[in-house]
Design a protein around this motif. Structure first.
Motif, mmCIF file in Angstrom:
data_model
loop_
_atom_site.group_PDB
_atom_site.id
_atom_site.type_symbol
_atom_site.label_atom_id
_atom_site.label_comp_id
_atom_site.label_asym_id
_atom_site.label_seq_id
_atom_site.Cartn_x
_atom_site.Cartn_y
_atom_site.Cartn_z
ATOM 1 N N GLN A 44 0.833 -1.214 0.000
ATOM 2 C CA GLN A 44 0.000 0.000 0.000
ATOM 3 C C GLN A 44 0.864 1.261 0.000
ATOM 4 O OE1 GLN A 44 -2.135 -1.168 3.497
ATOM 5 N NE2 GLN A 44 -4.065 -1.308 2.348
ATOM 6 N N ALA A 45 1.968 1.237 0.739
ATOM 7 C CA ALA A 45 2.855 2.405 0.774
ATOM 8 C C ALA A 45 3.480 2.645 -0.596
ATOM 9 C CB ALA A 45 3.927 2.226 1.839
ATOM 10 N N VAL A 46 3.913 1.576 -1.257
ATOM 11 C CA VAL A 46 4.472 1.714 -2.603
ATOM 12 C C VAL A 46 3.393 2.223 -3.554
ATOM 13 C CG1 VAL A 46 5.505 0.469 -4.553
ATOM 14 C CG2 VAL A 46 6.267 -0.019 -2.231
ATOM 15 N N SER A 47 2.172 1.733 -3.404
ATOM 16 C CA SER A 47 1.055 2.205 -4.234
ATOM 17 C C SER A 47 0.819 3.698 -4.049
ATOM 18 C CB SER A 47 -0.227 1.449 -3.901
ATOM 19 O OG SER A 47 -0.153 0.140 -4.392
ATOM 20 N N LYS A 48 0.943 4.173 -2.820
ATOM 21 C CA LYS A 48 0.769 5.607 -2.572
ATOM 22 C C LYS A 48 1.856 6.418 -3.270
ATOM 23 C CE LYS A 48 -1.770 5.373 1.770
ATOM 24 N NZ LYS A 48 -1.777 5.717 3.189
ATOM 25 N N HIS A 49 3.096 5.926 -3.214
ATOM 26 C CA HIS A 49 4.182 6.613 -3.927
ATOM 27 C C HIS A 49 3.890 6.640 -5.430
ATOM 28 C CE1 HIS A 49 7.035 7.504 -0.770
ATOM 29 N NE2 HIS A 49 6.962 6.254 -0.305
ATOM 30 N N LEU A 50 3.428 5.518 -5.963
ATOM 31 C CA LEU A 50 3.106 5.453 -7.386
ATOM 32 C C LEU A 50 1.968 6.397 -7.748
ATOM 33 C CD1 LEU A 50 3.521 1.652 -8.042
ATOM 34 C CD2 LEU A 50 4.780 3.495 -9.172
ATOM 35 N N LYS A 51 1.011 6.528 -6.858
ATOM 36 C CA LYS A 51 -0.114 7.439 -7.113
ATOM 37 C C LYS A 51 0.381 8.880 -7.249
ATOM 38 C CE LYS A 51 -4.517 8.973 -5.407
ATOM 39 N NZ LYS A 51 -5.787 8.462 -5.712
ATOM 40 N N VAL A 52 1.323 9.288 -6.383
ATOM 41 C CA VAL A 52 1.892 10.640 -6.483
ATOM 42 C C VAL A 52 2.605 10.803 -7.820
ATOM 43 C CG1 VAL A 52 3.593 12.229 -5.485
ATOM 44 C CG2 VAL A 52 2.097 10.913 -3.979
ATOM 45 N N LEU A 53 3.372 9.784 -8.214
ATOM 46 C CA LEU A 53 4.077 9.842 -9.499
ATOM 47 C C LEU A 53 3.089 9.879 -10.668
ATOM 48 C CD1 LEU A 53 6.956 7.319 -8.728
ATOM 49 C CD2 LEU A 53 7.199 9.794 -9.049
ATOM 50 N N GLU A 54 1.998 9.148 -10.551
ATOM 51 C CA GLU A 54 0.953 9.164 -11.594
ATOM 52 C C GLU A 54 0.301 10.536 -11.690
ATOM 53 O OE1 GLU A 54 -1.645 5.467 -12.454
ATOM 54 O OE2 GLU A 54 -1.163 5.399 -10.300
ATOM 55 N N GLU A 55 -0.049 11.113 -10.541
ATOM 56 C CA GLU A 55 -0.697 12.426 -10.540
ATOM 57 C C GLU A 55 0.209 13.507 -11.119
ATOM 58 O OE1 GLU A 55 -1.898 12.837 -6.464
ATOM 59 O OE2 GLU A 55 -3.683 11.596 -6.753
ATOM 60 N N ALA A 56 1.514 13.309 -10.995
ATOM 61 C CA ALA A 56 2.475 14.252 -11.569
ATOM 62 C C ALA A 56 2.691 13.990 -13.055
ATOM 63 C CB ALA A 56 3.804 14.153 -10.819
ATOM 64 N N GLY A 57 2.131 12.889 -13.567
ATOM 65 C CA GLY A 57 2.281 12.560 -14.982
ATOM 66 C C GLY A 57 3.577 11.858 -15.315
ATOM 67 N N LEU A 58 4.324 11.445 -14.293
ATOM 68 C CA LEU A 58 5.616 10.799 -14.518
ATOM 69 C C LEU A 58 5.489 9.303 -14.804
ATOM 70 C CD1 LEU A 58 7.506 12.594 -11.637
ATOM 71 C CD2 LEU A 58 7.851 12.967 -14.078
ATOM 72 N N VAL A 59 4.421 8.695 -14.309
ATOM 73 C CA VAL A 59 4.230 7.253 -14.411
ATOM 74 C C VAL A 59 2.790 6.984 -14.841
ATOM 75 C CG1 VAL A 59 4.104 5.132 -13.012
ATOM 76 C CG2 VAL A 59 5.977 6.722 -12.667
ATOM 77 N N SER A 60 2.601 5.923 -15.590
ATOM 78 C CA SER A 60 1.247 5.470 -15.910
ATOM 79 C C SER A 60 1.169 3.973 -15.647
ATOM 80 C CB SER A 60 0.894 5.773 -17.362
ATOM 81 O OG SER A 60 1.721 5.018 -18.233
ATOM 82 N N ARG A 61 -0.046 3.508 -15.456
ATOM 83 C CA ARG A 61 -0.274 2.069 -15.274
ATOM 84 C C ARG A 61 -1.169 1.593 -16.412
ATOM 85 N NH1 ARG A 61 -1.200 1.080 -8.786
ATOM 86 N NH2 ARG A 61 -0.441 3.121 -8.176
ATOM 87 N N SER A 62 -0.857 0.422 -16.903
ATOM 88 C CA SER A 62 -1.673 -0.157 -17.971
ATOM 89 C C SER A 62 -2.111 -1.549 -17.543
ATOM 90 C CB SER A 62 -0.877 -0.214 -19.277
ATOM 91 O OG SER A 62 0.243 -1.056 -19.117
ATOM 92 N N ARG A 63 -2.922 -2.148 -18.372
ATOM 93 C CA ARG A 63 -3.371 -3.509 -18.076
ATOM 94 C C ARG A 63 -2.799 -4.425 -19.147
ATOM 95 N NH1 ARG A 63 -6.781 -5.491 -14.604
ATOM 96 N NH2 ARG A 63 -7.723 -3.497 -14.104
ATOM 97 N N ASP A 64 -2.122 -5.483 -18.688
ATOM 98 C CA ASP A 64 -1.539 -6.476 -19.577
ATOM 99 C C ASP A 64 -1.975 -7.837 -19.034
ATOM 100 O OD1 ASP A 64 0.020 -7.948 -21.307
ATOM 101 O OD2 ASP A 64 1.888 -7.564 -20.257
ATOM 102 N N ALA A 65 -3.116 -8.315 -19.522
ATOM 103 C CA ALA A 65 -3.736 -9.545 -18.995
ATOM 104 C C ALA A 65 -4.014 -9.344 -17.512
ATOM 105 C CB ALA A 65 -2.871 -10.762 -19.281
ATOM 106 N N GLN A 66 -3.406 -10.116 -16.650
ATOM 107 C CA GLN A 66 -3.617 -9.990 -15.207
ATOM 108 C C GLN A 66 -2.666 -8.979 -14.576
ATOM 109 O OE1 GLN A 66 -6.434 -11.064 -14.915
ATOM 110 N NE2 GLN A 66 -6.357 -12.870 -13.596
ATOM 111 N N ARG A 67 -1.647 -8.607 -15.279
ATOM 112 C CA ARG A 67 -0.647 -7.667 -14.748
ATOM 113 C C ARG A 67 -1.091 -6.234 -14.973
ATOM 114 N NH1 ARG A 67 4.593 -7.669 -17.128
ATOM 115 N NH2 ARG A 67 5.276 -6.864 -15.156
ATOM 116 N N ARG A 68 -0.643 -5.360 -14.092
ATOM 117 C CA ARG A 68 -0.858 -3.919 -14.276
ATOM 118 C C ARG A 68 0.495 -3.233 -14.190
ATOM 119 N NH1 ARG A 68 -5.981 -0.889 -12.723
ATOM 120 N NH2 ARG A 68 -4.379 0.595 -13.163
ATOM 121 N N PRO A 69 1.289 -3.312 -15.253
ATOM 122 C CA PRO A 69 2.633 -2.733 -15.197
ATOM 123 C C PRO A 69 2.618 -1.201 -15.145
ATOM 124 C CG PRO A 69 2.186 -3.591 -17.387
ATOM 125 C CD PRO A 69 1.007 -3.949 -16.528
ATOM 126 N N CYS A 70 3.589 -0.671 -14.437
ATOM 127 C CA CYS A 70 3.809 0.775 -14.361
ATOM 128 C C CYS A 70 4.930 1.106 -15.331
ATOM 129 C CB CYS A 70 4.234 1.171 -12.947
ATOM 130 S SG CYS A 70 3.053 0.690 -11.685
#
Length: 119
Positions: A44-70
């Motif tokens: 959850q803590a790593v997810s929160k860090h990723l959320k900040v990076l996503e909101e800044a537009g630095l990272v995106s998450r996609s769906r690849d079958a069962q995976r959600r790669p960043c």
């Protein structure tokens, strides 16, 4: 809008864990679970860090079958690089002018003795 995005990007990268996540994602895309393996913190803590990076537009998450790669998003890095480069060029120009003034002073000192009389 670009300034807001630039501010969000710099704020997001102010945290060392988020900078490390960016470094890891620069090598390859990874899921939250894969990223979390590298840290002594919860998923959850790593997810929160990723959320900040996503909101800044630095990272995106996609769906690849069962995976959600960043993955990294280069556009914001281009924006940041352009902003930094502009001020780097201005600083270099200032230092170039200072070098010219110092060179003139050095030349003037070489043509006069200590009391200021010409040699």
């Amino acid at each position: 809008m670009a300034v807001d995005q630039l501010s969000r990007a710099f704020v997001a990268l102010a945290d060392p864990t988020r900078r490390d996540i960016v470094a890891r994602l620069s090598v390859r895309d990874a899921t939250v679970g894969e990223l979390a393996e590298s840290y002594a913190m919860s998923l959850q803590a790593v997810s929160k860090h990723l959320k900040v990076l996503e909101e800044a537009g630095l990272v995106s998450r996609s769906r690849d079958a069962q995976r959600r790669p960043c993955r990294l998003e280069p556009q914001v890095f281009d924006l940041m690089t352009g902003w930094i480069e502009r001020y780097r060029r201005q600083a270099e120009a200032r230092f170039g002018r200072l070098d010219a003034v110092l060179a003139e002073m050095d030349e003037a000192a070489d043509t006069h003795d200590i009391e200021g009389a010409p040699r």
